[in-house]
Design a protein around this motif. Structure first.
Motif, PDB file in Angstrom:
ATOM      1  N   UNK A   1       1.127   6.576   4.324  1.00 43.54           N
ATOM      2  CA  UNK A   1       1.506   6.878   3.076  1.00 43.54           C
ATOM      3  C   UNK A   1       1.058   8.364   2.749  1.00 43.54           C
ATOM      4  N   UNK A   2       0.347   8.960   3.747  1.00 38.92           N
ATOM      5  CA  UNK A   2       0.046  10.510   3.496  1.00 38.92           C
ATOM      6  C   UNK A   2       1.230  11.307   3.255  1.00 38.92           C
ATOM      7  N   UNK A   3       2.333  10.988   3.613  1.00 40.52           N
ATOM      8  CA  UNK A   3       3.713  11.777   3.575  1.00 40.52           C
ATOM      9  C   UNK A   3       3.894  12.006   1.991  1.00 40.52           C
ATOM     10  N   UNK A   4       3.064  11.064   1.381  1.00 40.09           N
ATOM     11  CA  UNK A   4       3.692  11.336  -0.038  1.00 40.09           C
ATOM     12  C   UNK A   4       2.399  12.294  -0.905  1.00 40.09           C
ATOM     13  N   UNK A   5       1.453  12.661  -0.125  1.00 39.27           N
ATOM     14  CA  UNK A   5       0.307  13.491  -0.829  1.00 39.27           C
ATOM     15  C   UNK A   5       0.336  14.742  -0.162  1.00 39.27           C
TER      16      UNK A   5
ATOM     17  N   UNK B   1      -0.661  12.599   8.847  1.00 40.88           N
ATOM     18  CA  UNK B   1      -1.899  11.822   8.642  1.00 40.88           C
ATOM     19  C   UNK B   1      -2.951  12.893   8.815  1.00 40.88           C
ATOM     20  N   UNK B   2      -3.007  13.683   9.941  1.00 37.90           N
ATOM     21  CA  UNK B   2      -3.797  14.739  10.357  1.00 37.90           C
ATOM     22  C   UNK B   2      -3.889  15.723   9.349  1.00 37.90           C
ATOM     23  N   UNK B   3      -2.843  16.076   9.031  1.00 36.21           N
ATOM     24  CA  UNK B   3      -2.724  17.227   7.986  1.00 36.21           C
ATOM     25  C   UNK B   3      -3.315  16.851   6.713  1.00 36.21           C
ATOM     26  N   UNK B   4      -3.100  15.542   6.060  1.00 37.78           N
ATOM     27  CA  UNK B   4      -3.701  15.082   5.020  1.00 37.78           C
ATOM     28  C   UNK B   4      -5.189  14.801   5.235  1.00 37.78           C
TER      29      UNK B   4
ATOM     30  N   UNK C   1       0.721  -1.194   0.170  1.00 37.64           N
ATOM     31  CA  UNK C   1       0.013   0.140  -0.042  1.00 37.64           C
ATOM     32  C   UNK C   1       0.797   1.191   0.041  1.00 37.64           C
ATOM     33  N   UNK C   2       1.905   1.363   0.856  1.00 38.55           N
ATOM     34  CA  UNK C   2       2.754   2.433   0.890  1.00 38.55           C
ATOM     35  C   UNK C   2       3.526   2.546  -0.311  1.00 38.55           C
ATOM     36  N   UNK C   3       4.059   1.547  -0.737  1.00 38.86           N
ATOM     37  CA  UNK C   3       4.814   1.577  -2.078  1.00 38.86           C
ATOM     38  C   UNK C   3       3.995   2.016  -3.202  1.00 38.86           C
TER      39      UNK C   3
END
Length: 264
Positions: free
Chosen positions: A165-169, A135-138, A42-44
């Motif tokens: 994985x929200x560090x990517x969005x 995750x909260x930010x996203x 999922x993260x990948x």
């Protein structure tokens, strides 16, 4: 997409995945080597969707079919459970690991260009808290995240995993020291609201009622809180009204509350 079966955990081909539980080592090794580790399919997948490129994938035989389409031209190293555990330092059970090319950092002014709600994390060293804050930010509508020079790496394996994985969005970058960062925030027209317990703090309710058009929430490390320079750089100091004799929340929880209150 070469598929290579490796039986020796000391094989140099697997160097990117060695000693993943050694935080001090990885904190130096990964940025210097231009890589980070993504854990789980999922993260990948989310990293790929953000345009990041794998340089290799490590997988056990039972998960091989799940990653064939994710690796692109990068090699896939297939290992058994024992080799994976000896190599990484823990029992790998999330399907796959990928050594990803670390993207070039974005200029701070570019990250702020169209942002109305920003989260700033100062000197938060706990990777779990960094991931939870992202995750909260996203999830609550932040347009960008800024991290201080001494803040933990959002692309560290645990941060990425906790963030789902929200560090990517969410666009983010590491900002310079306050003497330079404050000027960039001012030029972008961003009002900096520090969350802290001070005598002159206004309540989050009152601040939200007169929300600036562009605002950055500044969060400090648990225990030490915000540095003196950070507080001096803030335009406002804001506090979350509390009950039950509790004076504060975990930094990620506080970020979530404040982001929800200030969502555009």
């Amino acid at each position: 997409m070469p598929v290579l079966r490796v039986d020796d955990p000391t094989d140099d081909q697997l160097a990117d995945y060695r000693d993943l539980t050694d935080v001090a080592l990885r904190r130096v090794l990964e940025p210097a080597g231009g890589l980070y580790i993504a854990e789980s399919t999922k993260v990948i997948t989310r990293a790929l969707a953000a345009g990041h490129r794998p340089r290799s994938v490590l997988v056990q035989e039972k998960w091989l079919d799940d990653v064939r389409d994710l690796a692109g031209d990068a090699p896939i190293f297939v290992v058994d459970d024992a080799v994976a555990e000896e190599l990484t330092g823990y029992a790998v059970h999330r399907g796959a690991l990928a050594a990803m090319h670390r993207p070039d950092p974005l200029p701070m002014a570019e990250v702020l260009a169209d942002a109305r709600l920003v989260l700033i994390l100062e000197d938060i060293v706990d990777h779990t808290n960094v991931g939870a804050a992202f995750r909260a930010a996203a999830g609550l509508g932040a347009d960008a995240v800024l991290i201080s020079p001494r803040c933990a790496d959002p692309l560290y394996r645990r941060s990425v995993r906790v963030s789902m994985g929200t560090v990517f969005q969410v666009p983010w970058t590491r900002m310079p020291a306050w003497r330079d960062a404050r000027g960039i925030l001012t030029d972008a027209g961003v009002h900096v609201a520090a969350l802290a317990l001070t005598d002159d703090a206004v309540s989050l309710d009152d601040f939200a009622a007169h929300r600036p058009d562009r605002v950055a929430l500044l969060m400090g490390a648990e225990g030490d809180g915000l540095t003196r320079r950070a507080l001096e750089s803030a335009d406002s100091v804001v506090t979350i009204p509390m009950a039950g004799g509790v004076d504060s929340l975990n930094v990620a929880a506080a970020a979530a509350v404040a982001l929800w209150a200030l969502r555009p």
